[in-house]
Design an enzyme around this catalytic site. Sequence first.
Site: not given
Lengths: 432, 468
Positions: B79, B154, B178
């Site tokens: 990420k 996310s 997330s």
Amino acid sequence: MTYQLICGAEIHVELKTKSKMFCGCKNDPFHAPGPNIYTCPVCLGLPGGLPVPNKQAIEDTILLGLAIHSEIPSLAHFDRKHYFYPDLPKGYQISQKDEPFCIGGYIDTTEGRVRINHIHLEEDAAKMHHDLVDGKKVSLIDFNRSSVPLVEIVTEPDIHSAEQAKEFLKKVRDIVRAIGVSDCDMEKGSMRLEANISLTKDGSLPPYKVEVKNINSFRYFANSLTSEFVRQSEILDKGETPVQETRGYRSATNSTASQRVKEDAADYRYFPDPDIPPIVISKEWLEEIRSRLPELPSSKIDGLIKLGIVESAAKIIVNDQAMMEYIEQVKTLNPKFVQSAAKDIVNKKIDHTKLSPADYIKSLESKNADKVTDENVLKPIIEKILSDNPTVVADFKAGKQNALGFFVGAVMRASSGKADAGIVTSILQKIL
Amino acid sequence: MSDLSLLTVEESRKKLDAKEISSVELTTACLDSIAKQEPDLHAFVTVLSEQALSSAKVADQSIAKGESLPLLGIPISIKDNFLTKGARTTASSKVLDGFIPPFDATVVRKLKEAGAVIIGKNNMDAWAHGSSTETSDYGPTHNPWDLSKLPGGSSGGTAAAVSANEVIGGIGSETAGSIRQPASWCGVIGFKPTYGRVSRYGVVAMEASLDSPGPLSKTVRDSAIMLGVIAGHDVLDATTPDIAVPNYLKDLNSNIKGLRIGLPKEYFMKESQAGINDMVMKSAKQLESLGATLVEVNLMDPKFGIADYTIIQRAGVSSNLSRYDGVRYGNDRTYFGKEAKRRVMLGSYALSSGYYDAYYKRAQQVRMLLKQDFDRIFSQVDLIMSPTAPSTALPIGSTLNEAMFGELSDLLIEGSSLAGLTAVNIPVGLLSGLPVGAQIIGNHFQEQQVLNAAYAYEQKVNWKEIKA
């Protein structure tokens, strides 16, 4: 109209730990060979940098608290204090608000006790340099100082005169130096002062206070009190209230000038820093720290006075490691020469860095050959002087160590200077 | 040779060690898969093709010398809120558009030390503010199961990349949902460790008391492998306790006889999308058939979790984003997106003098109650199971004008995040062709127990065959 001065002090002291407050970078901003060399992601405030508190700095802060009689709570934590300034790379300073390491405490001065509100630990900001580079005005930032451990000592409004302020600040400095946690170098900025000043008629706290910054010596601190006293008196005499503001001290004119008027108290949006778990101060840890507490200047001075040394000389001696050691050695070799040794080194009659204590004593012994050392001769003289001066005796018993010097002097005069001062002192102490 | 990008971490390890395949071949297969699918998916902000191939070559040399490390030669994507030395890190915000970090996050360092080939940086909601990956300043990621749908967030880029076999495994981060929620919407395993189990050093902070990095993977065993690599005490993160890291893979055990699993009534909400509760209940029954005991329990209404989480997280955001002051980074604060601005404003308000006691302090008190509520349940059961999200993947565009979109889709997750618990999302079936996820929540540092239950389910059920 007569007014009483009310002043509280905020004293910042940079701790001389090996590493910075929240990272492993070297803590040595004053001797760094170049700017921005002691930096890392943490003290540069880079994304992802996390603070890990410096144990030594915490112990130093607690040690300072113990030295000034603070209460050390069993739990403390760090808070984030938010404000924008280019020298503050995270947009917040890690400080302490609700649960600092030291609560309360006091330092006694001849004009009364100055209470300490608390002592907290925080990180210093980076240093800004406003410079000309290639003919252009620029502001440069040196992060060597960013996140250096900084202790803040906050007093209650217990300072009431310029003289008391000086005495108090010197005592703070002497204590900090004695426990060895900072050099307190005002010139370099490892000790920084702020004064909160207001005037009262009846002793109650008035509805305003003036904060004075840019004070870089004890004398300037005292001067700022004197000049603010005059300035604020004039305003109050007119029936007005001085503006609540921040003023800067100007040494050139020995006056203060307005810097910033606070319309509202700044909102720092404090909250506990979630990056740092609360710090538990166990009894064991606290005792371990307490064992590091050395004898403090005030107690050393008392010790010297008890040896018959006058207070003014004792104060000079405790602030000089070499003098202190000299006196200690003389005391071990022959305690009756301590008094004269103190006098001689303070008055620079002898050079204590060259003449050894043993040689010094030898020289005195030969000089003293014709001195009166016989207790049976001296005792009646002493007793007469004591009975002639009952009030001074009472003073001594009430704790005035100076009285001893008075008697020693009187005996010397009565014996035309032939009495042995050391023996006189010891007889006096026995009788009193 | 079949498409190597379909391999799991464990299968890759075996084939690499047996020299059936090379890391260069494996990496190339993933890069090909990325090249083919990225125009549709957009799961990456940055693909590190050259760096990946050169680390693959180094890995092959090491393997040739007989070296073996858990992730040696295996392409992993990360990420974009993890700092990668020398490789642009944006957290999907244009504020950090040109930011090239001078250091690796601890997680990245550990992955590299374990031999991983870092193949790219995944798209995410800007600053991890969201549950859709639609708020990325670099454009939304699409769900591989249906390109018209959101991947969740996310960590939506990582979930999509793992789900679409663009990579062998991925690393995401969860503040509250997330990892679990995008794993649920994309049909992959998403593992959220206990707060403090994995270092946050070098991760762009959202809320410091919640952020937890963790793996997203194709199998439970892969999560066990990756978690083993990234977990542990870090001297650079004061919130990581010095607790030994078990060998999660070696200790993985599908025997769950006697395990007590609590099913909180409040988490099987009637407002959830029809079919989800049933499907998750069925997966619980599967665990029961393997010897676990199901216990109906009561937990605090999850709506309190939302209110509480919103205050604490927004406050943290307002503080953590203050370092992007326009003095040091490429772009100034005008580059913050709407969501970041909203969060900064709300958080600043909650921390303001006069409001601190009513909001932030109160929220911390409620958080304590929430934690106590979970403590109470964990004195009765070993694990808690419930749906991960109240719906399957929603259409692209769903977040427009929905300031609370993330909070609503993470409704069932926020409580356990506030309590700092560990949890996993496991896919349990397809509803109208879209994955449904169940979450299994464990007590602090009970990662092994959570993995074991997930593993038992995975061994017993082929979730893609369960349809409704």
